[in-house]
Design a protein around this motif. Structure first.
Motif, PDB file in Angstrom:
ATOM      1  N   ASP A   8      23.539  -2.167  -3.531  1.00 40.47           N
ATOM      2  CA  ASP A   8      23.674  -1.082  -2.562  1.00 40.47           C
ATOM      3  C   ASP A   8      22.314  -0.506  -2.176  1.00 40.47           C
ATOM      4  N   ALA A   9      21.312  -0.698  -3.040  1.00 36.51           N
ATOM      5  CA  ALA A   9      19.955  -0.239  -2.754  1.00 36.51           C
ATOM      6  C   ALA A   9      18.997  -1.117  -3.539  1.00 36.51           C
ATOM      7  N   CYS A  10      17.748  -1.170  -3.075  1.00 33.26           N
ATOM      8  CA  CYS A  10      16.762  -2.039  -3.727  1.00 33.26           C
ATOM      9  C   CYS A  10      15.367  -1.461  -3.551  1.00 33.26           C
ATOM     10  N   ILE A  11      14.525  -1.643  -4.573  1.00 31.20           N
ATOM     11  CA  ILE A  11      13.105  -1.289  -4.511  1.00 31.20           C
ATOM     12  C   ILE A  11      12.300  -2.498  -4.983  1.00 31.20           C
ATOM     13  N   VAL A  12      11.246  -2.846  -4.225  1.00 26.61           N
ATOM     14  CA  VAL A  12      10.361  -3.955  -4.581  1.00 26.61           C
ATOM     15  C   VAL A  12       9.041  -3.372  -5.094  1.00 26.61           C
ATOM     16  N   THR A  13       8.624  -3.819  -6.272  1.00 26.93           N
ATOM     17  CA  THR A  13       7.411  -3.323  -6.910  1.00 26.93           C
ATOM     18  C   THR A  13       6.456  -4.477  -7.172  1.00 26.93           C
ATOM     19  N   LEU A  14       5.191  -4.321  -6.810  1.00 31.09           N
ATOM     20  CA  LEU A  14       4.173  -5.334  -7.060  1.00 31.09           C
ATOM     21  C   LEU A  14       3.153  -4.817  -8.069  1.00 31.09           C
ATOM     22  N   VAL A  15       2.563  -5.748  -8.812  1.00 34.42           N
ATOM     23  CA  VAL A  15       1.486  -5.429  -9.737  1.00 34.42           C
ATOM     24  C   VAL A  15       0.246  -6.170  -9.258  1.00 34.42           C
ATOM     25  N   ASP A  16      -0.846  -5.440  -8.991  1.00 36.56           N
ATOM     26  CA  ASP A  16      -2.052  -6.108  -8.496  1.00 36.56           C
ATOM     27  C   ASP A  16      -2.810  -6.758  -9.648  1.00 36.56           C
ATOM     28  N   ARG A  17      -3.914  -7.404  -9.328  1.00 38.65           N
ATOM     29  CA  ARG A  17      -4.653  -8.157 -10.341  1.00 38.65           C
ATOM     30  C   ARG A  17      -5.303  -7.252 -11.369  1.00 38.65           C
ATOM     31  N   GLU A  18      -5.429  -5.970 -11.056  1.00 40.08           N
ATOM     32  CA  GLU A  18      -5.964  -5.014 -12.024  1.00 40.08           C
ATOM     33  C   GLU A  18      -4.865  -4.390 -12.877  1.00 40.08           C
ATOM     34  N   GLY A  19      -3.620  -4.813 -12.677  1.00 39.39           N
ATOM     35  CA  GLY A  19      -2.516  -4.324 -13.499  1.00 39.39           C
ATOM     36  C   GLY A  19      -1.859  -3.065 -12.978  1.00 39.39           C
ATOM     37  N   ARG A  20      -2.197  -2.613 -11.774  1.00 38.42           N
ATOM     38  CA  ARG A  20      -1.600  -1.394 -11.220  1.00 38.42           C
ATOM     39  C   ARG A  20      -0.312  -1.733 -10.475  1.00 38.42           C
ATOM     40  N   ALA A  21       0.766  -1.025 -10.813  1.00 40.38           N
ATOM     41  CA  ALA A  21       2.059  -1.237 -10.162  1.00 40.38           C
ATOM     42  C   ALA A  21       2.201  -0.282  -8.979  1.00 40.38           C
ATOM     43  N   ARG A  22       2.794  -0.771  -7.889  1.00 43.06           N
ATOM     44  CA  ARG A  22       3.073   0.097  -6.736  1.00 43.06           C
ATOM     45  C   ARG A  22       4.321  -0.419  -6.029  1.00 43.06           C
ATOM     46  N   ASP A  23       5.123   0.519  -5.557  1.00 40.82           N
ATOM     47  CA  ASP A  23       6.328   0.180  -4.800  1.00 40.82           C
ATOM     48  C   ASP A  23       5.924  -0.120  -3.363  1.00 40.82           C
ATOM     49  N   VAL A  24       6.321  -1.309  -2.862  1.00 39.58           N
ATOM     50  CA  VAL A  24       5.898  -1.723  -1.527  1.00 39.58           C
ATOM     51  C   VAL A  24       7.049  -1.802  -0.532  1.00 39.58           C
ATOM     52  N   GLY A  25       8.291  -1.637  -0.997  1.00 38.19           N
ATOM     53  CA  GLY A  25       9.415  -1.704  -0.073  1.00 38.19           C
ATOM     54  C   GLY A  25      10.678  -1.152  -0.698  1.00 38.19           C
ATOM     55  N   SER A  26      11.549  -0.563   0.122  1.00 42.88           N
ATOM     56  CA  SER A  26      12.826  -0.033  -0.367  1.00 42.88           C
ATOM     57  C   SER A  26      13.837  -0.062   0.774  1.00 42.88           C
TER      58      SER A  26
END
Length: 551
Positions: free
Chosen positions: A171-189
């Motif tokens: 019913d809902a979704c969040i996409v999270t990426l981790v960059d090469r430095e290990g930092r996570a960020r939500d890039v889409g919902s």
């Protein structure tokens, strides 16, 4: 009348009634009769079982009083429509408050009431639903693969991944990426409910900063294994604040967090939210894992391209040296890499002194956009510098010497270049001697704001085609304080725009920036012309002569 009495005396009618009663009692569909006041007059065995009430309690009772949950729904609408029109009606419905499932309902209105036939079609509906969901899952996988593998801008495609997943898998979704430095960020919902989309958008802006280490997202990132948890449990873990309030307002029932794993690294997570009443089947989970695997491969490609771009850019920058210090004459150089990963190419600039002390500036571009072009650029740059320094020749002869050397040592290489030599007169002004081999022309900005584009738009033949081609050398007087700008085509060429339009825009911006310090002018030109990261590499070199001394 006599015929009916005969059948009754001979027992014909009782046998027919018995046969009919037996048929109704043993038929696999529910059957009942309602009178004109919606009261049950007959209920067969299957109807008794379906309604979960003994027929002795049903007969004589009003349908709407026995089953108040039917009031106002599709069942009441169907029944009353049949009675009002006098026409039979067939529809499918579930019965609120009754047995779970889907039923085909057939209604026959008569002068004294309504006959109802109800057949359980749950298995058929489930099979059809399963087929639809299987088709939707297959289409989802195909679209995800196409989006993530076919997009030049993979990060944007990953940001849209949530829109593809909803509502097929969640019913809902969040996409999270981790960059090469290990930092996570939500890039889409995304949320299937338009009303809740602003909520989930705001939630993604604050949730990662407040989620505890024991949350499903943190666990999936750390362990690399899927985590399923009730959202109620997640809320109990979260501290008071905006993130907790937003998740509570979104009101999902469960969260399924799938790690995006590339090799031994977890490069992101896919968080799927299910509202109350929605379950996740094994087939849904299998599809979700395939989506996660596809997303992980896309992120890994982004990381590889980023690493390649950094290495390639470092290579190109290492080949571009700082200009010499010249006292009151300013020399400023700039290099901006292209937006696309690893699109490093053959753009170069140079500024050096010949043996007699004359300043020579060069701008050039080797054909190609890869590390091979960058390597060739480094060799040509070194060749041109050596030829110019040793020979002391003018720009046209330097280009001719480079063209001849390329024919023998770099016969598969093509390049454009413009060479300019500053011959100062000691009073701040002087003469600019220049030659152009197929490159965008030099531009002169006078202290009064006048802009002059030198020569035609293309100049002589580019390098690497015909080493015997003649090279034209031109001169133009320069007043004290004049600025000369040489640049590569990435500054003025744009998709959807002509070279003339780009050149006109550059001229206009130079007029507006006249009088600014040279560093400020160069940065202003790049900012106004590029509007962000360019589609192609951009190199420029600018020289400003000293102003005339005041008397």
């Amino acid at each position: 009348m006599a015929q009916r009495e005969f059948r009754q005396r001979e027992g014909v009618a009782p046998r027919a009634d018995a046969t009919l009663a037996e048929f109704l009692e043993t038929m696999p569909a529910a059957f009942c009769v309602l009178d004109a006041r919606w009261r049950f007059r007959y209920v067969n065995a299957e109807a008794e079982r379906l309604m979960g009430r003994p027929r002795a309690r049903l007969e004589g009772e009003s349908l709407w009083e026995v089953f108040p949950d039917l009031v106002g729904g599709v069942v009441e609408t169907g029944y009353r429509t049949a009675v009002a029109t006098g026409h039979p009606l067939t529809f499918e419905a579930s019965f609120p408050g009754g047995r779970e499932g889907w039923f085909e309902v057939r209604v026959w209105p008569g002068p004294d009431g309504l006959a109802l036939y109800v057949l359980d079609v749950t298995d058929r509906r489930r099979a059809e639903d399963a087929a639809r969901r299987a088709t939707a899952r297959a289409a989802l996988l195909s679209r995800v693969s196409a989006e993530l593998s076919g997009q030049r801008d993979t990060l944007s495609a990953l940001g849209r991944l949530a829109e593809l997943v909803v509502p097929v898998l969640a019913d809902a979704c969040i996409v999270t990426l981790v960059d090469r430095e290990g930092r996570a960020r939500d890039v889409g919902s995304w949320h299937h409910d338009p009303v809740r989309r602003p909520l989930i958008d705001r939630y993604t802006q604050v949730r990662l900063a407040t989620l505890p280490g024991t949350s499903p997202v943190a666990q999936a990132l750390q362990s690399g294994t899927p985590v399923t948890e009730s959202v109620g449990a997640v809320l109990r873990l979260m501290p008071d604040g905006p993130a907790r309030e937003l998740l509570a307002a979104l009101a999902p029932e469960t969260a399924v967090v799938l790690p995006l794993t590339a090799g031994s690294r977890t490069v992101g997570v896919l968080t799927l939210y299910q509202d109350r009443g929605r379950g996740t089947t094994d087939e849904d989970m299998d599809t979700a894992r395939q989506v996660a695997a596809e997303a992980a491969r896309a992120i890994a490609r982004v990381h590889r391209h980023s690493q390649q771009a950094q290495l390639a850019e470092a290579l190109q920058r290492s080949l571009l040296t700082d200009p010499p210090a010249l006292g009151e004459t300013d020399v400023v150089v700039r290099y901006v890499p292209a937006a696309e990963a690893a699109r490093v190419g053959g753009d170069w600039y140079d500024a050096f002194l010949q043996r007699d002390g004359s300043l020579v500036v060069v701008i050039g571009d080797v054909v190609g956009h890869d590390t091979a072009a960058a390597a060739a650029m480094g060799q040509l740059r070194g060749l041109l510098r050596g030829i110019a320094h040793y020979s002391g020749a003018g720009p046209a002869e330097v280009l001719h010497g480079l063209d001849e050397a390329m024919a023998r040592m770099h016969e598969q290489t093509l390049a454009t270049a413009a060479v300019a030599r500053f011959e100062c007169d000691g009073s701040g002004g002087g003469v600019l001697r220049w030659a152009n081999a197929g490159h965008p022309p030099p531009v002169v900005l006078s202290p009064d704001g006048t802009v002059t584009v030198l020569g035609g738009m293309l100049g002589d033949l580019m390098l690497g085609i015909d080493p015997t081609a003649s090279r034209t050398e031109s001169t133009v007087p320069l007043p004290a304080g004049a600025t000369v700008l040489l640049h590569t085509d990435g500054l003025v060429e744009r998709r959807g725009s002509t070279l003339d339009e780009g050149s006109a825009a550059l001229t206009a911006h130079l007029r507006e920036l006249a009088g600014r310090p040279l560093e400020t002018l160069c940065d202003g030109v790049l900012h106004r012309m590029l509007r962000g990261t360019p589609e192609d590499d951009v190199a420029l070199v600018a020289v400003r002569l000293a102003r005339a001394p005041r008397e």
